[in-house]
Design an enzyme around this catalytic site. Structure first.
Site, mmCIF file in Angstrom:
data_model
loop_
_atom_site.group_PDB
_atom_site.id
_atom_site.type_symbol
_atom_site.label_atom_id
_atom_site.label_comp_id
_atom_site.label_asym_id
_atom_site.label_seq_id
_atom_site.Cartn_x
_atom_site.Cartn_y
_atom_site.Cartn_z
ATOM 1 N N HIS A 135 6.413 -51.223 14.017
ATOM 2 C CA HIS A 135 5.988 -50.536 15.234
ATOM 3 C C HIS A 135 6.782 -51.132 16.403
ATOM 4 O O HIS A 135 7.204 -52.288 16.340
ATOM 5 C CB HIS A 135 4.494 -50.839 15.407
ATOM 6 C CG HIS A 135 3.811 -50.103 16.507
ATOM 7 N ND1 HIS A 135 3.839 -50.545 17.810
ATOM 8 C CD2 HIS A 135 3.071 -48.967 16.523
ATOM 9 C CE1 HIS A 135 3.135 -49.722 18.560
ATOM 10 N NE2 HIS A 135 2.653 -48.751 17.797
ATOM 11 N N ASP A 213 1.632 -58.519 11.434
ATOM 12 C CA ASP A 213 1.012 -57.516 12.295
ATOM 13 C C ASP A 213 -0.057 -56.818 11.443
ATOM 14 O O ASP A 213 0.265 -56.006 10.566
ATOM 15 C CB ASP A 213 2.098 -56.540 12.759
ATOM 16 C CG ASP A 213 1.531 -55.345 13.503
ATOM 17 O OD1 ASP A 213 0.300 -55.162 13.498
ATOM 18 O OD2 ASP A 213 2.322 -54.576 14.077
ATOM 19 N N GLN A 216 -2.954 -52.326 11.361
ATOM 20 C CA GLN A 216 -3.413 -51.229 10.503
ATOM 21 C C GLN A 216 -4.137 -51.720 9.253
ATOM 22 O O GLN A 216 -4.551 -50.905 8.430
ATOM 23 C CB GLN A 216 -2.219 -50.349 10.089
ATOM 24 C CG GLN A 216 -1.548 -49.633 11.241
ATOM 25 C CD GLN A 216 -2.430 -48.570 11.904
ATOM 26 O OE1 GLN A 216 -3.472 -48.174 11.372
ATOM 27 N NE2 GLN A 216 -2.026 -48.133 13.076
ATOM 28 N N LYS A 239 -8.939 -50.749 16.675
ATOM 29 C CA LYS A 239 -8.611 -50.163 15.364
ATOM 30 C C LYS A 239 -9.569 -50.647 14.276
ATOM 31 O O LYS A 239 -9.390 -50.333 13.099
ATOM 32 C CB LYS A 239 -7.164 -50.503 14.987
ATOM 33 C CG LYS A 239 -6.115 -49.787 15.870
ATOM 34 C CD LYS A 239 -4.744 -49.950 15.297
ATOM 35 C CE LYS A 239 -3.612 -49.755 16.276
ATOM 36 N NZ LYS A 239 -3.398 -48.375 16.694
ATOM 37 N N CYS A 377 5.527 -44.493 17.617
ATOM 38 C CA CYS A 377 6.101 -45.789 18.042
ATOM 39 C C CYS A 377 6.899 -46.432 16.910
ATOM 40 O O CYS A 377 6.836 -47.656 16.693
ATOM 41 C CB CYS A 377 5.028 -46.751 18.548
ATOM 42 S SG CYS A 377 4.184 -46.136 19.983
#
Ligand code: C6P
Length: 420
Positions: A135, A213, A216, A239, A377
Site C-alpha cells: 500500500h 503492515d 488487513q 479496520k 492506494c
C-alpha cells in the site's frame, strides 16, 4: 498461520453469523431504495453497538485528560486508556505494554518508524526492501526517508495476476546490504496472505530489521507478534471494528530502547529545560500531546468484541466467503480475477471485460452494493499488472453467500449493459 484443525472449524460453524449482523445497526438500512450490502470492509469495517456504546459512555461519564490530573475523572480516563493498551498487547500477544504505542493508524505507525528509526539508522547505500504489493502507506514514508538518508529502495516482485510474492530470490535480496524489510501481511488488493513468520525468520538470518503492515490482517485472523517474530507491526482501529483515528504500533523490546523520540510535546518528556529535554519512558516517549482517549476506549471494545467471536472463526468464515465469491465470479464470461485462487483472505479484486471499474461501482451502488473501484492506494502494483484500477469486493463476518449471489447477478447485468 498454523493450520486450522477440524475442531476449530467446527467452532466457526457453530457461530450464529446472522445474529452477529444485528450488532451492526448501520447495516440495517436501504440505499437508493434497496437493502444495503456492505462489501467495502477492506477500506473500513462497520462498528458494532458495543463499540459505539463504549465511546458514548466514556464521553457521558468519564471524559477527562489522561496522566495529568489527580481528580476522579482524570484517573478514570487514564485507567481506561491504559487498560486499552493492555488489551492491545493481548490482542497481538505482545507480552509487554511498553511496546504498544497508540497512533492515528497504520499510516502514522509506519511514518513513526520511518522517521524515528529510519532517520537514526539508514546510511548512504543502505537498502530498504519492500514488496511490489505494498500500500502507498508502506512505500511513500520509506521514499521520504530514503531521499533524506541516501538509502535505496528495492522490491520483492509479485508473480503476476495470481498475486504471490516471488520468494525465489528473497535470500539474495536480503543479503544486498538491506537494513529493513517492510511488507504487508495481507494484500488489500490481491487478498494474498503472506507467510509473515517465514519472511521475518529469513530477514533475521541476515540481521535485517522487519516491519509488518497488519492493516488487513489484524481484524481478520489471529495475529501474534511472538509467533511472527517481527520488530515492528502496525494496524488501524477502524479496520478491526473500532473507530477511526486510533491505531497501534508494536515495537519489540530490544528495539524500544534504540528508538529515538518522534514528535515533541507534552507527555513524551520527563523534564524540560529552556535548552534541553529528557525523555519519558516508552511508550509515552512516542505519544506527544493529548492522545485519542475515546478512540482507545472504542478500540478496546472492538478487540473484546472480535475476540469474543474468535479471530480464527472469523478467518474461517471470511475465507469461505472469499472462495465462494471467487467461484461464483469466475462464472461471469470474460471476468479477470486478481490474486491467488486458493489461499486468500475474504477479498476479491476483478475487472469486467467491457466496463470500467468506476462505472461498475457506480452502477452497483444504485443497486445497494458498497464496492470500491480504483487503484486502492496500490498504484505501483496496478502498473505492474497493467491495469489502472480494479473493482474490489471485500467481505467480513456479517456478510453471507446470498449477498455474493446477488452481486454476481448485478455484475452480469452490468456486463450486458456495457457490452451493448
Ligand atoms: N487501505 C483500502 O481501502 P490507514 O489509512 O492508516 O488506516 O491504513 C493504511 C493502509 C496500510 N496498509 C494496508 C495494507 C492498507 O490496506 C491500508 C488502508 C484502505 O484498502 C484505504 S486505501
Amino acid at each position: 498461520m498454523p493450520e486450522t484443525t477440524s475442531s476449530q472449524k467446527k467452532n466457526a460453524d457453530a457461530v450464529d453469523w446472522r445474529k452477529l449482523k444485528k450488532d451492526f445497526p448501520i447495516l440495517d438500512q436501504q440505499v437508493h431504495g434497496v437493502p444495503l450490502v456492505y462489501f467495502d470492509n477492506a477500506a473500513t469495517t462497520q462498528k458494532p453497538r458495543a463499540v459505539i456504546d463504549s465511546m458514548s459512555s466514556y464521553y457521558l461519564e468519564d471524559n477527562s485528560n489522561v496522566h495529568r490530573g489527580v481528580h476522579e475523572l482524570s484517573n478514570r480516563a487514564t485507567s481506561a486508556y491504559e487498560s486499552a493498551r493492555k488489551r492491545a498487547a493481548e490482542f497481538i500477544n505482545a507480552g509487554d505494554t511498553r511496546g504498544i504505542i497508540f497512533t492515528r493508524g497504520t499510516t502514522e505507525s509506519i511514518n513513526l518508524v520511518a522517521q524515528a528509526w529510519g532517520d537514526a539508522n539508514f546510511k548512504p547505500g543502505d537498502r530498504i526492501l519492500l514488496t511490489e504489493m505494498e500500500h502507498h502507506s508502506n512505500i511513500v514514508p520509506w521514499q521520504l526517508i530514503a531521499e533524506r538518508t541516501d538509502a535505496e529502495l528495492i522490491y520483492v516482485p509479485v508473480t503476476g495476476d495470481d498475486g504471490r510474492l516471488d520468494l525465489t530470490r528473497l535470500e539474495e535480496l536480503l543479503s544486498r546490504n538491506v537494513k529493513l524489510f517492510a511488507f504487508t501481511h495481507v494484500s488489500n488488493t490481491l487478498g494474498t496472505i503472506n507467510p509473515a513468520a517465514e519472511l521475518c525468520a529469513m530477514a533475521r538470518k541476515h540481521g535485517v530489521t522487519t516491519l509488518v503492515d497488519a492493516a488487513q490482517s489484524a481484524g481478520h485472523m489471529p495475529v501474534d507478534v511472538a509467533e511472527i517474530g517481527c520488530d515492528f507491526l502496525a494496524f488501524s482501529g477502524h479496520k478491526v471494528c473500532g473507530p477511526t483515528g486510533i491505531g497501534v504500533l508494536y515495537v519489540k523490546g530490544e528495539m524500544l530502547e534504540k528508538l529515538p523520540p518522534w514528535q515533541g510535546g507534552g507527555e513524551m518528556i520527563s523534564s524540560v529545560d529552556f535548552f534541553k529535554t529528557s525523555w519519558n519512558e516508552p511508550p509515552y516517549k512516542f505519544e506527544a500531546g493529548t492522545p485519542n482517549i475515546a478512540g482507545a476506549v472504542g478500540l478496546h471494545a472492538a478487540m473484546d468484541y472480535l475476540d469474543g467471536i474468535g479471530r480464527r472463526n472469523i478467518f474461517e468464515h471470511d475465507r469461505e466467503l472469499g472462495r465462494y465469491a471467487w467461484r461464483r465470479l469466475s462464472e461471469i464470461p470474460g471476468i479477470r480475477l486478481l490474486g491467488p485462487a486458493d489461499e486468500r483472505i475474504g477479498l476479491v479484486s476483478f475487472l469486467l471485460k467491457d466496463a470500467h471499474a468506476h462505472d461498475v461501482t457506480t452502477f452497483a451502488d444504485q443497486r445497494g452494493f458498497a464496492l470500491r473501484g480504483g487503484h486502492h492506494c496500490n498504484q505501483p502494483l496496478m502498473r505492474k499488472l497493467g491495469v489502472a484500477s480494479t473493482v474490489r469486493s471485500s467481505f467480513y463476518f456479517y456478510n453471507d453467500t446470498d449477498e455474493i449471489d446477488r452481486l454476481v447477478d448485478v455484475l452480469i447485468q452490468i456486463q450486458k449493459f456495457f457490452a451493448g
